[in-house]
Design a protein around this motif. Structure first.
Motif, PDB file in Angstrom:
ATOM      1  N   GLU A  47       2.893  10.938  17.117  1.00  0.00           N
ATOM      2  CA  GLU A  47       1.782  10.686  18.033  1.00  0.00           C
ATOM      3  C   GLU A  47       0.996   9.439  17.623  1.00  0.00           C
ATOM      4  OE1 GLU A  47      -1.934  12.389  18.054  1.00  0.00           O
ATOM      5  OE2 GLU A  47      -1.853  13.105  20.128  1.00  0.00           O
ATOM      6  N   MET A  48       0.938   9.149  16.323  1.00  0.00           N
ATOM      7  CA  MET A  48       0.288   7.919  15.870  1.00  0.00           C
ATOM      8  C   MET A  48       1.113   6.705  16.314  1.00  0.00           C
ATOM      9  SD  MET A  48      -0.810  10.497  14.133  1.00  0.00           S
ATOM     10  CE  MET A  48      -2.467  11.084  13.840  1.00  0.00           C
ATOM     11  N   ALA A  98      -1.792   0.127  12.259  1.00  0.00           N
ATOM     12  CA  ALA A  98      -2.370  -0.236  13.554  1.00  0.00           C
ATOM     13  C   ALA A  98      -3.639  -1.064  13.350  1.00  0.00           C
ATOM     14  CB  ALA A  98      -2.684   1.023  14.364  1.00  0.00           C
ATOM     15  N   GLY A  99      -4.532  -0.582  12.512  1.00  0.00           N
ATOM     16  CA  GLY A  99      -5.786  -1.300  12.279  1.00  0.00           C
ATOM     17  C   GLY A  99      -5.543  -2.679  11.696  1.00  0.00           C
ATOM     18  N   ASP A 128      -1.299   4.850  18.652  1.00  0.00           N
ATOM     19  CA  ASP A 128      -1.879   3.730  17.896  1.00  0.00           C
ATOM     20  C   ASP A 128      -1.052   2.449  18.066  1.00  0.00           C
ATOM     21  OD1 ASP A 128      -3.418   5.836  17.075  1.00  0.00           O
ATOM     22  OD2 ASP A 128      -2.831   5.770  14.972  1.00  0.00           O
ATOM     23  N   ILE A 188       0.857  -1.189   0.000  1.00  0.00           N
ATOM     24  CA  ILE A 188       0.000   0.000   0.000  1.00  0.00           C
ATOM     25  C   ILE A 188       0.887   1.232   0.000  1.00  0.00           C
ATOM     26  CG2 ILE A 188      -1.693   1.337   1.322  1.00  0.00           C
ATOM     27  CD1 ILE A 188      -2.724  -1.288   2.476  1.00  0.00           C
ATOM     28  N   ASN A 189       0.591   2.156  -0.893  1.00  0.00           N
ATOM     29  CA  ASN A 189       1.286   3.436  -0.904  1.00  0.00           C
ATOM     30  C   ASN A 189       0.297   4.521  -0.492  1.00  0.00           C
ATOM     31  OD1 ASN A 189       2.889   5.647  -1.329  1.00  0.00           O
ATOM     32  ND2 ASN A 189       2.757   5.557  -3.575  1.00  0.00           N
ATOM     33  N   THR A 190       0.544   5.173   0.637  1.00  0.00           N
ATOM     34  CA  THR A 190      -0.378   6.217   1.094  1.00  0.00           C
ATOM     35  C   THR A 190      -0.085   7.553   0.425  1.00  0.00           C
ATOM     36  OG1 THR A 190       1.046   6.825   2.943  1.00  0.00           O
ATOM     37  CG2 THR A 190      -0.639   5.149   3.370  1.00  0.00           C
ATOM     38  N   GLY A 228      -1.566   4.742  11.085  1.00  0.00           N
ATOM     39  CA  GLY A 228      -2.913   4.345  11.509  1.00  0.00           C
ATOM     40  C   GLY A 228      -3.407   3.107  10.785  1.00  0.00           C
ATOM     41  N   LEU A 229      -3.168   3.042   9.478  1.00  0.00           N
ATOM     42  CA  LEU A 229      -3.557   1.849   8.714  1.00  0.00           C
ATOM     43  C   LEU A 229      -2.849   0.617   9.268  1.00  0.00           C
ATOM     44  CD1 LEU A 229      -3.428   3.009   4.957  1.00  0.00           C
ATOM     45  CD2 LEU A 229      -5.476   2.314   6.219  1.00  0.00           C
ATOM     46  N   VAL A 283       2.165  10.960   0.062  1.00  0.00           N
ATOM     47  CA  VAL A 283       2.892  11.755   1.054  1.00  0.00           C
ATOM     48  C   VAL A 283       1.966  11.961   2.262  1.00  0.00           C
ATOM     49  CG1 VAL A 283       4.250  13.838   1.419  1.00  0.00           C
ATOM     50  CG2 VAL A 283       4.108  12.839  -0.850  1.00  0.00           C
ATOM     51  N   ALA A 284       1.777  10.909   3.024  1.00  0.00           N
ATOM     52  CA  ALA A 284       0.810  10.921   4.130  1.00  0.00           C
ATOM     53  C   ALA A 284       1.253   9.888   5.160  1.00  0.00           C
ATOM     54  CB  ALA A 284      -0.587  10.614   3.604  1.00  0.00           C
ATOM     55  N   GLU A 285       2.038  10.356   6.125  1.00  0.00           N
ATOM     56  CA  GLU A 285       2.654   9.415   7.064  1.00  0.00           C
ATOM     57  C   GLU A 285       1.753   9.061   8.236  1.00  0.00           C
ATOM     58  OE1 GLU A 285       4.047  12.228   5.963  1.00  0.00           O
ATOM     59  OE2 GLU A 285       5.629  11.504   4.649  1.00  0.00           O
ATOM     60  N   GLN A 286       0.834   9.954   8.581  1.00  0.00           N
ATOM     61  CA  GLN A 286      -0.030   9.662   9.731  1.00  0.00           C
ATOM     62  C   GLN A 286      -0.965   8.498   9.409  1.00  0.00           C
ATOM     63  OE1 GLN A 286      -1.207  13.548  11.911  1.00  0.00           O
ATOM     64  NE2 GLN A 286      -0.970  14.142   9.782  1.00  0.00           N
ATOM     65  N   VAL A 287      -1.542   8.520   8.214  1.00  0.00           N
ATOM     66  CA  VAL A 287      -2.436   7.417   7.849  1.00  0.00           C
ATOM     67  C   VAL A 287      -1.631   6.142   7.597  1.00  0.00           C
ATOM     68  CG1 VAL A 287      -2.540   7.891   5.351  1.00  0.00           C
ATOM     69  CG2 VAL A 287      -4.477   6.789   6.482  1.00  0.00           C
TER      70      VAL A 287
END
Lengths: 317, 275
Positions: free
Chosen positions: A82-83, A58-59, A87, A44-46, A55-56, A48-52
């Motif tokens: 913080e994630m 973690a889930g 998380d 999976i490539n999010t 989070g992904l 330029v989005a490191e927080q998700v």
């Protein structure tokens, strides 16, 4: 290191359908590109989005998968910190955060790309393990352990590519949570982690030439949980212990070794070399930037009273 | 999903849940009453219309309270469903208990530790993706707060969920138009329209009255089902107790004895009128 991480991950992922890699617009080429082709649902490539990205992971970990999050160390640690804390660590989930380019590997990219404080941040988190291999072989061993045995959040701090083999003749095997002696000596011992273990080996050579006694060199690849007993043993069995780390002094290996020295009533000389507590606006090679921070074999050998003249034939073996 | 959702029964349940929250509020000095009341009907519908029970009494589907300060709503419903023992709720926020003011993974029925805002949607998306990857027939429901929508991490997840084709993910926005320092739509005058924003990111998105249980059920059941679903639920913070409505202090305050009596009376009155 990143290539060995990628090939090891491919090998393990081909066997274990729980392994997933989530990247944030940065991906190791080679084997991970092949992993993406062969197992498109587990890459999976999010963007330029490191927080998700965290989070992904973690889930997915809560649903039984074993995700690896991967990007440049500054972005895998600092941006989604913080994630990582809430998380991954608060929920104690088996997710591996991979930081490529730990320390000042990406020298010419500037301070935004230098992970100088990542070890301090990550080791301060409950439940988090921090692993920083020194060469491709240790990278493979660490990746294998993280993918197959680890049950908690972990940070894998890697260099870049092209690091030399340092451990093929190591005294000790690679065991997570154990200090690994690469060379067994007496008198002087060097403790280091990551690619700067190479400098420890070079300095050990100088010590051997000067004193006639081979120096001990150990890879402290597991910075958390740190092998406090192993370090105490080194401190209490050597006259001089030298710590070298590509990280600021606050919260790094050096400060931990000093704590252990106090607790174990060690009487050896203890010298710690680390990155300076400043952002250095210097654009040269990785080695040149390390030297600006005082992490060069010439500066360290001078500081340790070693004779530099014997070093020339040792470099870049 | 249940086609025969009993709205009258839902209303009675929600009044009972609100009374239970007020009861607990008398034991502690601070409790997020108003933010719990605004999402009451939403969470009730999620649990009673959509969440399928597992054989062990827990759930085959997942629920995450991303606005963690609304967890009291989840606690009282879990208690009603027999998942959370009453003694745990009675020892809420005390050293002898296990339940705090925000959800803590490991407690019965709690799927994620939230409290810091902006985390739940990413975690839910990860769960939903893993479920699909492993062939699990499970839906993941999330309740978000409107203040929470200002977190950048929410928009990272908003962008990712349609990419991952998460048709098993349903998000409810508890749009009570209040956040810490005032109205959400004053803090961010362009907060609305929200559904259009979500649609443009690839979600199926609709507006619904967040206190109308039947409308909430319909909104989920009438979805096309090909994309993740986002419901902007218009709600009233403190819904059910007149003096809590539009009064930000009730975000984090427990009623005193007199206020407690008045709130109970209002909730009883409503019941007798509609009964």
């Amino acid at each position: 290191m990143r290539n060995r991480f990628a090939s090891t991950f491919y090998e393990l992922g081909a066997e274990d359908p729980r392994l997933v890699i989530v990247v944030a617009d940065i991906s190791p080429a080679g084997s991970i590109a092949k992993f993406r082709e062969d197992f498109p649902n587990r890459f999976i490539n999010t963007g330029v989005a490191e927080q998700v990205m965290i989070g992904l992971c973690a889930g997915m970990a809560q649903r039984g998968l074993r995700p690896f999050a991967y990007t440049i160390a500054t972005f895998s640690v600092f941006r989604p910190y913080e994630m990582i804390r809430d998380d991954l660590c608060y929920q104690d989930l088996p997710v591996t955060v991979v930081g490529i380019g730990g320390g000042v590997t990406y020298s010419t990219l500037g301070g935004t790309h230098h992970a100088m404080e990542d070890v301090a941040l990550m080791t301060s988190l409950p439940n988090m393990s921090v692993i920083a291999p020194c060469d491709p072989a240790e990278t493979a061993a660490a990746t294998r352990w993280l993918a197959t045995q680890n049950q908690h959040p972990a940070y894998l701090r890697l260099g870049k590519a092209g690091e030399p083999d340092l451990t093929s003749n190591a005294v000790d095997p690679f065991v997570i949570g154990k200090l690994r002696r690469i060379r067994e000596g007496k008198g002087t011992a060097f403790l280091a982690y990551g690619p700067v273990v190479k400098m420890a080996l070079d300095l050990a050579d100088l010590v051997g030439v000067q004193t006639g006694l081979p120096a001990t060199v150990a890879s402290a690849h597991t910075i958390k949980p740190l092998d406090a007993d192993g370090i105490a043993s080194i401190l209490c069995s050597h006259d001089r212990v030298v710590v070298i780390e590509e990280h600021v002094s606050h919260g790094g290996l050096g400060s931990r070794v000093k704590e252990i020295a106090w607790d174990s009533r060690a009487s050896c000389d203890l010298r710690c070399f680390s990155l300076r507590d400043e952002f250095i606006h210097f654009y040269g090679s990785h080695e040149e930037l390390l030297a600006e921070h005082g992490l060069g074999v010439p500066q360290m050998s001078a500081a340790l009273g070693l004779q530099r003249s014997h070093a020339s034939h040792i470099d870049r073996a | 999903m249940q086609n025969s959702f009993d709205v009258k029964l839902a209303q009675r349940r929600c009044r009972a849940y609100r009374r239970r929250i007020l009861e607990i509020s008398q034991k502690v000095t601070a409790l997020h009453v108003a933010p719990a009341f605004s999402c009451m009907e939403i969470v009730d519908v999620i649990y009673h219309a959509f969440m399928r029970r597992a054989e062990n009494g827990w759930f085959d589907d997942a629920f995450i309270m991303s606005k963690g300060h609304g967890v009291m709503t989840q606690y009282v419903i879990l208690e009603d469903l027999g998942v959370l023992p009453a003694e745990q709720l009675n020892s809420y926020c005390t050293p002898s208990g296990k339940l705090g003011a925000h959800p803590d993974l490991g407690n019965p029925g709690i799927e994620a530790s939230t409290g810091s805002l902006g985390h739940g949607l990413s975690i839910a998306a990860g769960m939903a993706y893993a479920d699909r990857l492993q062939g699990f027939d499970r839906k993941t429901f999330v309740v978000l707060g409107d203040g929470e929508m200002q977190e950048g991490s929410i928009w990272e997840a908003v962008m990712m969920a349609p990419n991952l084709k998460l048709d098993n993910l349903v998000a409810f926005l508890d749009f009570n138009d209040y956040q810490g320092l005032g109205r959400t739509t004053e803090t961010h005058p362009h907060f609305l329209p929200m559904s259009e924003k979500l649609c443009s990111f690839g979600w199926e998105a609709v507006d619904v009255d967040g206190h109308d249980s039947a409308a909430l059920v319909d909104a989920v059941q009438n979805r096309t089902g090909e994309r993740p679903l986002f419901l902007t639920c218009r709600t009233v913070k403190g819904k059910g107790v007149s003096y809590m409505i539009d009064a930000p202090i009730w975000h984090y305050r427990s009623p005193n004895k007199q206020e407690y009596e008045q709130a109970l009376a209002e909730l009883e009155d409503v019941e007798s009128v509609s009964a």
